[in-house]
Write an enzyme that holds these catalytic residues in place. Sequence first.
Site, short mmCIF file in Angstrom:
data_model
loop_
_atom_site.label_atom_id
_atom_site.label_comp_id
_atom_site.label_asym_id
_atom_site.label_seq_id
_atom_site.Cartn_x
_atom_site.Cartn_y
_atom_site.Cartn_z
CG HIS A 132 -1.97 0.98 1.30
ND1 HIS A 132 -1.74 2.30 1.64
CD2 HIS A 132 -3.30 0.88 1.06
CE1 HIS A 132 -2.89 2.96 1.62
NE2 HIS A 132 -3.85 2.12 1.26
CG ASP A 182 0.31 -2.49 6.39
OD1 ASP A 182 -0.63 -2.50 7.21
OD2 ASP A 182 0.23 -1.92 5.29
CD GLN A 190 -7.03 -4.77 3.78
OE1 GLN A 190 -7.97 -5.55 3.90
NE2 GLN A 190 -7.22 -3.48 3.56
CE LYS A 244 -7.61 -0.57 5.91
NZ LYS A 244 -8.47 -0.30 4.74
CB CYS A 277 -3.70 3.05 -1.79
SG CYS A 277 -4.79 4.46 -1.54
#
Length: 414
Positions: free
Chosen positions: A131, A208, A211, A234, A372
Amino acid sequence: MITTVALREELDVYSIRKQFPVLSREVKGKPLVYLDNAATTQKPQVVIDALVDYYSNYNANIHRGIHTLAEEATASFESTRDAVTRFINAPSREQIIFTRGATESINLVAYTWGRQNIKAGDEIIISAMEHHSNIVPWQMLCEEKGAVLKVIPFNGAGELRMDVFEELISPKTKLVSIVHVSNSLGTVNPVKDIIEKAHQAGAIVVVDGAQSTVHLDIDVQAMDCDFFVFSGHKLYGPTGTGVLYGKQHLLESMPPFLGGGEMIKEVSFEKTTYNDLPYKFEAGTPNIADVVALKTAFEFINGVGKQKIREHENALLIYATKQLEMIPQLKIIGQAKEKVSVISFVLDNIHPQDAGILLDNSGIAVRTGHHCTQPCMNIFGIPGTIRASFAVYNTKEEIDILVKGLHKAIKMLS
């Protein structure tokens, strides 16, 4: 791993749907079919109620007040820190830093640890599926320090080339920052293997988890990552909330990110001494109400059961993949063996945005564009994709509606 199984109804998805007010609305005269969960999930009523309860009953600034409302607000805010600690199995609550989201968490590491430790000639490794929020901060740092940014490529299925990663990593590698789950492809990356290899080279690793945190079981101790970031919105929580987990010795060695109230012990015109963890990194009045409500989102997930959620989403992914593969004009982008509930695809000679507009006319919310991840799209040679992403409240019937909407769009636009 995606395997051929029937759609399981091991949780009462229709009762769960009733807990999300927005799912009962119509869009352009059609029942809403919300398939944009990788961008943000909808919020259950209990999370909305938690926000209203804070503002209605104990709205106050935290940590410094001695009156009843301030003490109640502080206790609720800090109880969310305890909930996060349990949710990702952090060693201690002091290692949980609240931010505005995964983007700010990554920037915090880049501006503090990065500026303090990266020097000219050092190397930072990211992947080609990152991203933008896990690309741009490291580009900025490399430009400032004269460091080198290296990129792990992926194969045609959207899986990282681990053989190339092993070639890229060297004694010059100081940091590896890797996405756990790709937001545009759904690929689950082998972060534990990456972390082990990076540590052998003496590098630290940022994961990261924007997600992955809602879909996978997260154990930062077992993972042995140095930093882990995610966003609350999220995982059925409020927007404007995020978390940075860091190993304690790293957080203690890092300078503050922002200066102001709360992040200090004493201030004089001659010298300021900084607060202990985690408050050293939480300057000013935080997003109190949303952090308080974030705990309720964790309670919702735990109440349903992460394994049941994961099995349901995986069954939806399998069903949707089969249905979409039967459309001759459709090509799925990213078919890794290890995926979570994201399907990106393109339609022959149809721009994703045009298809997205027609789907919206049928009440179907999908994401279109580059998500993104422009470098990732460039590797596939496409401007973007149509992305359908699933959550606990989605159903097989909604996938059928999506397929019907795609057939209609193809007929109108071809």
